[in-house]
Design an enzyme around this catalytic site. Structure first.
Site, mmCIF file in Angstrom:
data_model
loop_
_atom_site.group_PDB
_atom_site.id
_atom_site.type_symbol
_atom_site.label_atom_id
_atom_site.label_comp_id
_atom_site.label_asym_id
_atom_site.label_seq_id
_atom_site.Cartn_x
_atom_site.Cartn_y
_atom_site.Cartn_z
ATOM 1 N N HIS A 190 0.834 -1.206 0.000
ATOM 2 C CA HIS A 190 0.000 0.000 0.000
ATOM 3 C C HIS A 190 0.869 1.256 0.000
ATOM 4 C CE1 HIS A 190 -3.292 -2.625 1.258
ATOM 5 N NE2 HIS A 190 -4.117 -1.614 1.139
ATOM 6 N N ASN A 221 8.320 -3.924 3.200
ATOM 7 C CA ASN A 221 6.912 -3.631 3.469
ATOM 8 C C ASN A 221 6.521 -3.983 4.900
ATOM 9 O OD1 ASN A 221 4.126 -3.147 3.054
ATOM 10 N ND2 ASN A 221 3.800 -5.290 2.448
ATOM 11 N N ASP A 312 14.749 18.152 -0.304
ATOM 12 C CA ASP A 312 15.571 18.578 -1.450
ATOM 13 C C ASP A 312 16.164 17.382 -2.185
ATOM 14 O OD1 ASP A 312 15.324 21.321 -1.438
ATOM 15 O OD2 ASP A 312 17.078 21.662 -0.154
ATOM 16 N N GLU A 315 13.560 15.527 -4.088
ATOM 17 C CA GLU A 315 13.230 16.306 -5.296
ATOM 18 C C GLU A 315 14.275 16.059 -6.386
ATOM 19 O OE1 GLU A 315 12.741 20.411 -4.141
ATOM 20 O OE2 GLU A 315 10.625 20.088 -3.630
ATOM 21 N N ASP A 321 8.542 18.683 -7.479
ATOM 22 C CA ASP A 321 8.685 19.845 -6.594
ATOM 23 C C ASP A 321 7.621 19.740 -5.517
ATOM 24 O OD1 ASP A 321 9.152 22.225 -5.323
ATOM 25 O OD2 ASP A 321 8.706 23.506 -7.051
ATOM 26 N N PHE A 322 8.052 19.405 -4.314
ATOM 27 C CA PHE A 322 7.134 19.255 -3.197
ATOM 28 C C PHE A 322 6.938 20.592 -2.469
ATOM 29 C CE2 PHE A 322 9.341 15.161 -3.706
ATOM 30 C CZ PHE A 322 8.246 14.356 -3.985
ATOM 31 N N GLN A 331 9.649 27.180 2.424
ATOM 32 C CA GLN A 331 9.847 25.951 1.641
ATOM 33 C C GLN A 331 11.345 25.632 1.534
ATOM 34 O OE1 GLN A 331 8.976 24.387 -2.925
ATOM 35 N NE2 GLN A 331 7.767 26.077 -2.175
ATOM 36 N N GLU A 335 12.899 22.227 3.233
ATOM 37 C CA GLU A 335 13.330 21.174 2.311
ATOM 38 C C GLU A 335 14.807 20.826 2.474
ATOM 39 O OE1 GLU A 335 12.064 22.419 -1.580
ATOM 40 O OE2 GLU A 335 10.007 21.753 -1.186
HETATM 41 MN MN MN Z 1 2.456 -2.004 3.530
HETATM 42 MN MN MN Z 2 9.743 22.127 -3.294
#
Ligand code: MN
Ligand code: MN
Length: 345
Positions: A190, A221, A312, A315, A321-322, A331, A335
């Site tokens: 998931h 997992n 960073d 990214e 780009d978060f 930001q 980052e």
């Molecule tokens: Mn899982």
């Molecule tokens: Mn960003």
């Protein structure tokens, strides 16, 4: 790996100090000087902290940056000694998709990391009441999933276990089935955990759509990845935090289902933690942001803190780009540093 490789890997572990291990205190201090400076490591992808492979890179150009930072090539990115790393990769990644209008979805409150929309079937936006994701037809998986987690989402609904294909995909996109993972050696992992959506049967069921599933190494997992899921849910259960979570995989270690599903070589997750009562506008340079990047393998460390990195660096590895909804000065700060987990408790 020989002595030289060990030395380089140790340099990588020292490099983790830049992202807050001084504060975390989780790895023993080493007396060896890093061979690559902390500031250099902060501009390299997370794989240099453990083990890079050509399959971890989006393009040849990003592999080349690592080779040039480690000229003795401890990761064997230049096996033929030509001076060029990973020559079978595409030279450069595809250009980013154009900006899309902001979404009203609470799951995209921090932004849309890849400008997912309806125009590119390899960056196709699916918005559900339970989460939002960017789907990639050619990979047979999501690029990323983004979701809000607060106490409102948690209840007593048991795990439904009804894995099934996602009929919400547009015409012409193959709908991965649960059987496509059968006997592959990989779990149906998931992205939004089942345990994050227990308010109703409908919500829990949405986590079992195959668009929310990645082929995940079983030990990963069931071990380190699950530990982080439970750690983050504890902040909600015990302290009433609201979390904004994004996760996905990148790279390609192999394919399943006659090539229709890419098994990512690395998995990442970013968690932005809001105190009770805080909203998006309260995010500042003190807001905790947990960022991890883990090899999608069975041989992984049990403690997810080992894999702490910065936004960073994720990214850099993914091209996304978060946190675009966070004002640029904040930001930039959030980052570049990893949450000081010791200070959080
Ligand atoms: Mn899982
Ligand atoms: Mn960003």
């Amino acid at each position: 790996m020989g002595a030289m490789g060990d030395r380089f890997l140790r340099a990588g572990i020292v490099g983790l100090g830049i992202c807050g291990l001084a504060g975390c205190g989780l790895l023993p201090p080493t007396t060896e000087a890093p061979l690559v400076s902390s500031s250099a490591l902060s501009s390299l992808p997370p794989c240099v902290d453990d083990d890079c492979n050509c399959q971890d890179f989006r393009d040849q150009a990003s592999a080349q940056i690592v080779l040039e930072a480690f000229p003795d090539d401890p990761f064997q990115l230049d096996r033929n000694g030509s001076g060029a790393a990973c020559e079978t990769l595409p030279l450069t990644a595809l250009p980013a998709d154009p900006a899309v209008p902001p979404s009203q979805s609470p799951h995209l409150a921090l932004g849309n990391p890849s400008n997912a929309g309806s125009g590119n079937l390899n960056n196709y936006l699916l918005e559900r009441s339970q989460y939002a994701l960017s789907y990639n037809r050619d990979r047979g998986t999501a690029n990323w999933v983004s979701w809000q987690l607060s106490a409102d989402w948690l209840g007593n609904t048991p795990r439904q276990d009804n894995f099934r294909q996602d009929g919400g995909l547009p015409t012409g996109v193959y709908q991965v089935t649960p059987n496509d993972y059968r006997n592959s050696g990989f779990d149906r992992g998931h992205i939004v955990p089942s345990g994050d959506r227990t308010r109703s049967v409908r919500d829990n069921t949405a986590t079992f759509l195959m668009t929310n599933i990645l082929p995940q190494a079983p030990e990963n997992n069931r071990g380190v990845w699950r530990e982080l899921e439970e750690y983050s849910r504890d902040w909600v259960y015990q302290l009433d935090y609201t979390l904004l979570v994004m996760a996905g995989g990148y790279g390609e270690q192999t394919r399943l289902a006659a090539g229709k599903i890419v098994v990512p070589s690395r998995l990442w997750k970013i968690i932005v933690m809001l105190e009770p009562g805080q909203t998006l506008s309260d995010i500042d340079e003190d807001t905790p942001v947990v960022a991890i990047d883990i090899p999608n393998r069975n041989t992984v460390q049990a403690d997810w803190r080992t894999y702490q990195t910065t936004v960073d660096r994720i990214e850099l590895a993914t091209g996304y780009d978060f946190l675009t909804a966070v004002p640029t000065p904040v930001q930039t700060i959030l980052e570049a540093e990893a949450a000081n987990l010791e200070a959080l408790r």
